[in-house]
Every structure is written in structure tokens, then in C-alpha cells.
Design a protein around this motif. Structure first.
Motif, PDB file in Angstrom:
ATOM      1  N   TYR A  95      47.107  33.347  20.625  1.00 27.45           N
ATOM      2  CA  TYR A  95      48.390  32.756  21.025  1.00 27.45           C
ATOM      3  C   TYR A  95      49.117  33.669  22.011  1.00 27.45           C
ATOM      4  O   TYR A  95      49.600  33.218  23.056  1.00 27.45           O
ATOM      5  N   PHE A  96      49.194  34.964  21.697  1.00 23.07           N
ATOM      6  CA  PHE A  96      49.844  35.926  22.588  1.00 23.07           C
ATOM      7  C   PHE A  96      49.109  36.014  23.935  1.00 23.07           C
ATOM      8  O   PHE A  96      49.729  36.052  24.998  1.00 23.07           O
ATOM      9  N   ILE A  97      47.762  36.063  23.863  1.00 23.86           N
ATOM     10  CA  ILE A  97      46.963  36.253  25.080  1.00 23.86           C
ATOM     11  C   ILE A  97      47.127  35.068  26.024  1.00 23.86           C
ATOM     12  O   ILE A  97      47.280  35.238  27.241  1.00 23.86           O
ATOM     13  N   TYR A  98      47.116  33.839  25.472  1.00 22.34           N
ATOM     14  CA  TYR A  98      47.240  32.694  26.379  1.00 22.34           C
ATOM     15  C   TYR A  98      48.652  32.606  26.968  1.00 22.34           C
ATOM     16  O   TYR A  98      48.820  32.272  28.153  1.00 22.34           O
ATOM     17  N   LEU A  99      49.680  32.943  26.181  1.00 23.23           N
ATOM     18  CA  LEU A  99      51.050  32.862  26.694  1.00 23.23           C
ATOM     19  C   LEU A  99      51.302  33.855  27.824  1.00 23.23           C
ATOM     20  O   LEU A  99      51.900  33.506  28.845  1.00 23.23           O
ATOM     21  N   ILE A 100      50.849  35.103  27.649  1.00 19.80           N
ATOM     22  CA  ILE A 100      51.125  36.113  28.679  1.00 19.80           C
ATOM     23  C   ILE A 100      50.338  35.814  29.959  1.00 19.80           C
ATOM     24  O   ILE A 100      50.838  35.997  31.073  1.00 19.80           O
ATOM     25  N   ASN A 101      49.114  35.301  29.825  1.00 17.33           N
ATOM     26  CA  ASN A 101      48.336  34.944  31.015  1.00 17.33           C
ATOM     27  C   ASN A 101      48.939  33.733  31.724  1.00 17.33           C
ATOM     28  O   ASN A 101      48.920  33.653  32.960  1.00 17.33           O
ATOM     29  N   TRP A 102      49.478  32.823  30.957  1.00 11.29           N
ATOM     30  CA  TRP A 102      50.151  31.654  31.520  1.00 11.29           C
ATOM     31  C   TRP A 102      51.355  32.084  32.368  1.00 11.29           C
ATOM     32  O   TRP A 102      51.577  31.597  33.472  1.00 11.29           O
ATOM     33  N   GLN A 103      52.131  33.039  31.835  1.00  9.38           N
ATOM     34  CA  GLN A 103      53.294  33.541  32.570  1.00  9.38           C
ATOM     35  C   GLN A 103      52.875  34.304  33.825  1.00  9.38           C
ATOM     36  O   GLN A 103      53.461  34.139  34.892  1.00  9.38           O
ATOM     37  N   TYR A 104      51.834  35.141  33.692  1.00  7.54           N
ATOM     38  CA  TYR A 104      51.299  35.848  34.873  1.00  7.54           C
ATOM     39  C   TYR A 104      50.910  34.839  35.958  1.00  7.54           C
ATOM     40  O   TYR A 104      51.237  35.009  37.138  1.00  7.54           O
ATOM     41  N   ALA A 105      50.193  33.779  35.559  1.00  8.77           N
ATOM     42  CA  ALA A 105      49.700  32.789  36.512  1.00  8.77           C
ATOM     43  C   ALA A 105      50.850  32.142  37.279  1.00  8.77           C
ATOM     44  O   ALA A 105      50.770  31.963  38.498  1.00  8.77           O
ATOM     45  N   GLY A 106      51.927  31.795  36.563  1.00  7.51           N
ATOM     46  CA  GLY A 106      53.078  31.163  37.209  1.00  7.51           C
ATOM     47  C   GLY A 106      53.699  32.045  38.273  1.00  7.51           C
ATOM     48  O   GLY A 106      54.072  31.574  39.362  1.00  7.51           O
ATOM     49  N   ILE A 107      53.815  33.348  37.973  1.00  7.90           N
ATOM     50  CA  ILE A 107      54.419  34.287  38.939  1.00  7.90           C
ATOM     51  C   ILE A 107      53.506  34.473  40.153  1.00  7.90           C
ATOM     52  O   ILE A 107      53.948  34.429  41.298  1.00  7.90           O
ATOM     53  N   TYR A 108      52.194  34.675  39.887  1.00 10.68           N
ATOM     54  CA  TYR A 108      51.260  34.872  40.998  1.00 10.68           C
ATOM     55  C   TYR A 108      51.189  33.638  41.892  1.00 10.68           C
ATOM     56  O   TYR A 108      51.013  33.748  43.108  1.00 10.68           O
ATOM     57  N   ASN A 109      51.329  32.466  41.298  1.00 10.70           N
ATOM     58  CA  ASN A 109      51.338  31.235  42.086  1.00 10.70           C
ATOM     59  C   ASN A 109      52.555  31.198  43.016  1.00 10.70           C
ATOM     60  O   ASN A 109      52.456  30.799  44.180  1.00 10.70           O
ATOM     61  N   GLU A 110      53.709  31.655  42.505  1.00  6.28           N
ATOM     62  CA  GLU A 110      54.937  31.665  43.302  1.00  6.28           C
ATOM     63  C   GLU A 110      54.851  32.630  44.489  1.00  6.28           C
ATOM     64  O   GLU A 110      55.441  32.387  45.534  1.00  6.28           O
ATOM     65  N   ILE A 111      54.131  33.760  44.300  1.00  2.85           N
ATOM     66  CA  ILE A 111      54.031  34.737  45.396  1.00  2.85           C
ATOM     67  C   ILE A 111      52.762  34.510  46.236  1.00  2.85           C
ATOM     68  O   ILE A 111      52.315  35.377  46.967  1.00  2.85           O
ATOM     69  N   ASN A 112      52.174  33.309  46.045  1.00  3.10           N
ATOM     70  CA  ASN A 112      51.062  32.842  46.869  1.00  3.10           C
ATOM     71  C   ASN A 112      49.772  33.637  46.672  1.00  3.10           C
ATOM     72  O   ASN A 112      48.946  33.719  47.587  1.00  3.10           O
ATOM     73  N   LYS A 113      49.598  34.199  45.477  1.00  2.84           N
ATOM     74  CA  LYS A 113      48.310  34.826  45.140  1.00  2.84           C
ATOM     75  C   LYS A 113      47.539  33.818  44.284  1.00  2.84           C
ATOM     76  O   LYS A 113      47.437  33.933  43.061  1.00  2.84           O
ATOM     77  N   LYS A 114      47.003  32.790  44.979  1.00  4.40           N
ATOM     78  CA  LYS A 114      46.439  31.614  44.312  1.00  4.40           C
ATOM     79  C   LYS A 114      45.216  31.934  43.453  1.00  4.40           C
ATOM     80  O   LYS A 114      45.078  31.430  42.346  1.00  4.40           O
ATOM     81  N   GLU A 115      44.298  32.738  43.985  1.00  2.00           N
ATOM     82  CA  GLU A 115      43.077  33.057  43.227  1.00  2.00           C
ATOM     83  C   GLU A 115      43.396  33.832  41.956  1.00  2.00           C
ATOM     84  O   GLU A 115      42.797  33.616  40.906  1.00  2.00           O
ATOM     85  N   LEU A 116      44.365  34.748  42.070  1.00  2.39           N
ATOM     86  CA  LEU A 116      44.790  35.520  40.900  1.00  2.39           C
ATOM     87  C   LEU A 116      45.478  34.604  39.887  1.00  2.39           C
ATOM     88  O   LEU A 116      45.282  34.740  38.672  1.00  2.39           O
ATOM     89  N   ALA A 117      46.259  33.653  40.404  1.00  5.47           N
ATOM     90  CA  ALA A 117      46.919  32.687  39.527  1.00  5.47           C
ATOM     91  C   ALA A 117      45.879  31.847  38.799  1.00  5.47           C
ATOM     92  O   ALA A 117      45.987  31.605  37.588  1.00  5.47           O
ATOM     93  N   LEU A 118      44.846  31.393  39.530  1.00  7.70           N
ATOM     94  CA  LEU A 118      43.778  30.586  38.929  1.00  7.70           C
ATOM     95  C   LEU A 118      43.069  31.359  37.815  1.00  7.70           C
ATOM     96  O   LEU A 118      42.800  30.813  36.735  1.00  7.70           O
ATOM     97  N   LYS A 119      42.795  32.632  38.076  1.00  8.04           N
ATOM     98  CA  LYS A 119      42.125  33.476  37.070  1.00  8.04           C
ATOM     99  C   LYS A 119      42.930  33.517  35.772  1.00  8.04           C
ATOM    100  O   LYS A 119      42.384  33.355  34.672  1.00  8.04           O
ATOM    101  N   HIS A 120      44.241  33.712  35.881  1.00  8.51           N
ATOM    102  CA  HIS A 120      45.078  33.796  34.684  1.00  8.51           C
ATOM    103  C   HIS A 120      45.255  32.429  34.011  1.00  8.51           C
ATOM    104  O   HIS A 120      45.314  32.353  32.783  1.00  8.51           O
TER     105      HIS A 120
END
Length: 479
Positions: free
Chosen positions: A141-166
Motif C-alpha cells: 500500500y505504501f509503495i504504490y502510493l508513493i510511486n503514484w505521487q512520484y509519477a504525478g510530479i514527474y509527469n508535470e515536469i515533463n519527465k514522461k518516461e520516469l513518470a511511466l516507470k513510477h
């Protein structure tokens, strides 16, 4: 009358909840509806917090504050959200005994708030501080939530591949959480619906990367999940990304249908700028593609209203944050000056003590120059002692035999205290010869940790007082 009923309700609920353990009260908190939460839910959480305070359930109090902060955050009341987040530390609810779950949610909530303020590096820093610890817990539960939040931020700063990974990591662990093998996790409506949101987000990410075939898999999965999970948040996210998917296929009626679902939810439940602005932008783009000018103008004006309202709110919040930072900097400077003053006094006191010590030591030494020191005569010669030390350093099997010859009463006195094994007596001999922990470890080919453990066990067996140095205790054994 209403006020009296509210007070009566609080007393009844306080009595009821006071019979529960902290874990049970936490579960009550988690079960409170989030997506449609408003003033009633906040009042209920407040009543739970008061009960938790009476019982000194600090973790429960902190989680209550963070849930209220999250509700205000969802409704774009950032000032109150920051207020409740800050209360966790201001009331000293974080200490060495605090459950990691509280620390996790605190960092996650702050990350969300800073992300909304556009301070994405600060938002990422909040996650970086706990990322390793989250992985160590192996909590899906913790692991999926923190990766989900990372993905949202990376998507906003246009790091799409990193966002996809998370997003992919979040999707993987959300499924592990839902499977809940061996009943490792608590499954409740809020957490369960949250875990299903990884599917539409992952589908949306594939859309942004222009991979419609991959997107289709997760969008269709999300639509099917939405039929099983009747929850506002799940409906909003699924409909939002489904509309974008159908628009990419030029299926305008389907895209419009899903966007109207989103707009209805945003109007009634989600006052946050992120939700409303996203829907308004998608509707505007949709009608631009169909050339419906009246609709384009309507949603363009709606966007302006949202941005104007958000700009005023952000300014108010930033002013409040700036004032808070100024106050904290002022307090920090005062504390620094205070510490410098205390440190200066401490150094002056230490120097004075050293001066007085040296003065009286020299004075005492000069008075005793006429005394003759009679050197201690060992039972055997110095060469035998050197040989004994060498045997110890080599970990030679003859060491204990020669030691007993040199100190014939050592083992006898030791065994009077406790019936130790031969190996333990040998270890005691090393300590009696004043070898350090590091030296014993080196000479006996063991680790420093092993030597420390043996010392600890010897203390218990020989009943050595906790405030006495073990070397001092052994030095007095033959006296």
C-alpha cells in the motif's frame, strides 16, 4: 437547539469511542468517506481526535489531523490544509515511538500541498526523505502510493518516461495490495477505491506517450473496475481518462459523455482547481475540435474564473507561508544567538576548570616529590608477561594455561562469582589484560559486534553493575 444536539452528540460519541483501542479508532478514521467528505465528516474526525487526545493516542491524533488536511486539500482550501498538517509537528506528535504510517502520510500530504503550489522540487524532496524507508517496509500500500505521487510530479515536469516507470510500479503494487495474500493489509472502501485508480492513470500516461494500444488495455480495465467500485473518486478519474482516450479515437459522443460525468462530480464534490481546470480544458478542446463556438466561449470563461480564483487563493496562501517562514527564520536566529551564548559560556567554564585542575595537580605533585614510589614486583619476570601477551595476540591454544600460571588465582576467583565455561574464562582473561573490544575482535578472529555481545552476556552472568566499567570490575577481582 442545534448547538445542544451537537454537544450531546459529542458526549455520546466520546463515551462510545473511549471504549476502543487506538488501532480500532484508526480504523474508524480510515472508514470515514473521503471523496464526498465535507463539514460533517470533519466534525466526526474532530470528535475522534478529542477522544484520542484524552487517551494519549498520539498516532491517532496525527492521522486525524492529516485526514482533515487532505479533505481541505481536495476542496482547494490550502491554507487550512497546511494548518492541520503543521499541527502534527507543533503538537509534538512525531517522536522516536511514532508509527511509520504517520510519518509516511505526513510526507505524502506535504508533497501534495507543495505540488499544488508549484514547488515541485520541494514536493519531490518530501518523498525522497522517506522513499528508502518505504521500500524497506515491503508494504504494498505504501509503495504504490508513493510511486503514484512520484509519477504525478514527474509527469508535470515533463519527465514522461520516469513518470511511466513510477505509474507501472504503482499499478503493480496496487494489485498486490488488493490481492492481500495472507491478509497482510487492511482493506477498506477508501483504500480499495484508491488502489483501482492506478489503471486509468497508467492508461492516461500511455496516451500522453502516444501509445493508444497500450492505453486501451488500462482504460478498458478501469471502465470495468468502475462498474464494480461505486465510488465518486474512481468514477471521476476513470471518466476523465476515458474521455481523452475516446477523443484520441475521434469518438466525440463517448468522450463528451465521460467529460459530463467529470464535470458533474467536479461541480458537486471536487472544488480543487486541479480537477475543475482539467475538465474545463478538456471540454473546451473537445468543442474546439467540433467547432461549437458557444460551448467554446462558455468553457473559456469558466477557465478564466477558475484561474482567477486560484490565483487569489495562491497569493493569500503564499503570503501566509512567507510570514510563517519569516517568523521561523527570526526564531531560528534567536535560537542560534542563544546557543552561541550558551556555547561560549560552556567553553569558558571548561577552560576555567582545566586551568584550576592543572593548577591544583601541579601543586599537589610538588608536595609529594619527596615520596619514594616502590614499584610492584610481578610474580614472574617481564619476559614471561611479554610472552603471555604475544600468545594472546596469536590466539594460541596455550594462552589460557600460561595466563593461569601468571595469575594463579584469577580463574578461582571468577568461578566463585559464576560457573563460567572455559571459553568464557579465556575471554575474561583478554579483558583482564586490558585489551580493547577492537583488539579482542582482531586477535580472536571475530567481529566487534560479537565481542560487544559477549561483554553484555558476561555483565549479566557476573552481575556487574550497569554504572561500572567492565575493565574496572576485572581489575578489582584479585584485590
Amino acid at each position: 437547539m442545534m448547538k445542544k444536539l451537537t454537544v450531546l452528540f459529542f458526549f455520546i460519541s466520546s463515551f462510545f469511542y473511549s471504549q476502543h483501542t487506538e488501532e480500532e479508532l484508526k480504523n474508524v478514521l480510515f472508514d470515514i468517506e473521503f471523496s464526498t467528505a465535507g463539514s460533517k465528516e470533519i466534525e466526526k474526525i474532530d470528535s475522534l481526535i478529542k477522544v484520542c487526545k484524552k487517551n494519549s493516542y498520539n498516532d491517532c491524533v496525527a492521522l486525524g489531523y492529516l485526514k482533515i488536511a487532505n479533505i481541505y486539500n481536495r476542496n482547494s482550501d490550502m491554507k487550512r490544509s497546511f494548518y492541520y498538517t503543521d499541527k502534527v509537528e507543533k503538537e509534538n506528535l512525531i517522536n522516536s515511538d511514532t508509527d511509520f504510517e504517520v510519518i509516511f502520510y505526513l510526507h505524502l500530504q506535504r508533497s501534495l500541498l507543495y505540488q499544488k503550489l508549484g514547488e515541485r522540487m520541494t514536493s519531490l524532496k518530501q518523498l525522497d526523505e522517506i522513499y528508502d524507508k518505504v521500500n524497506e517496509t515491503d508494504n504494498a500500500y505504501f509503495i504504490y502510493l508513493i510511486n503514484w505521487q512520484y509519477a504525478g510530479i514527474y509527469n508535470e515536469i515533463n519527465k514522461k518516461e520516469l513518470a511511466l516507470k513510477h505509474y507501472k510500479t504503482a499499478y503493480k503494487y496496487s494489485k498486490i495490495y488488493r490481492e492481500n495474500k495472507n491478509n497482510l493489509y487492511r482493506i477498506d472502501k477508501n483504500r480499495l477505491s484508491n488502489s483501482y485508480k492506478t489503471s486509468p492513470y497508467l492508461g492516461g500516461m500511455y496516451l500522453e506517450l502516444n501509445k493508444p494500444d497500450s492505453a486501451r488495455i488500462y482504460i478498458e480495465e478501469a471502465i470495468q473496475n468502475g462498474k464494480k467500485i461505486n465510488e465518486i473518486g474512481m468514477q471521476y478519474i476513470t471518466s476523465y481518462y476515458a474521455s481523452r482516450y475516446f477523443k484520441s479515437l475521434n469518438k466525440i459522443p463517448e468522450a463528451q459523455h465521460h467529460l459530463w460525468i467529470c464535470k458533474n462530480i467536479a461541480d458537486n464534490y471536487y472544488k480543487s482547481e486541479n480537477y475543475q481546470k482539467s475538465v474545463a480544458m478538456e471540454l473546451k478542446n473537445l468543442y474546439e475540435s467540433t467547432g461549437q463556438k458557444d460551448s467554446i466561449a462558455y468553457y473559456a470563461n469558466w477557465l478564466l474564473d477558475i484561474e482567477s480564483s486560484n490565483s487569489r487563493q495562491k497569493q493569500t496562501l503564499n503570503d501566509a507561508v512567507d510570514k510563517q517562514n519569516e517568523l521561523e527564520n527570526s526564531n531560528r536566529k534567536k535560537e542560534t544567538k542563544k546557543l552561541f551564548f550558551i556555547l561560549s559560556l560552556s567553553i569558558a567554564a571548561c577552560l576555567l576548570f582545566i586551568f584550576l585542575f592543572l593548577y591544583y595537580y601541579r601543586k599537589h605533585k610538588s608536595k609529594n616529590l619527596d615520596k619514594i614510589d616502590i614499584p610492584h614486583q610481578p610474580s614472574v619476570d617481564e619476559s614471561a608477561f611479554k610472552e603471555l601477551i604475544q600468545l594472546a595476540k596469536e590466539n594460541n591454544p596455550e594462552f589460557l594455561t600460561r595466563f593461569n600460571e601468571y595469575y594463579p588465582h584469577f580463574s578461582e576467583e571468577l568461578l566463585k562469582v559464576f560457573p563460567l565455561k572455559i571459553s568464557e574464562i579465556r575471554f575474561c582473561a583478554y579483558i583482564y589484560l586490558n585489551f580493547s573490544t577492537k583488539e579482542i575482535a582482531e586477535y580472536t578472529f571475530t567481529s566487534v559486534r560479537t565481542v560487544q555481545t559477549k561483554k553484555y552476556n558476561l555483565r549479566k552472568k557476573l552481575n556487574i553493575p550497569g554504572d561500572m566499567d567492565i575493565y574496572v570490575w576485572f581489575s578489582r577481582l584479585l584485590k
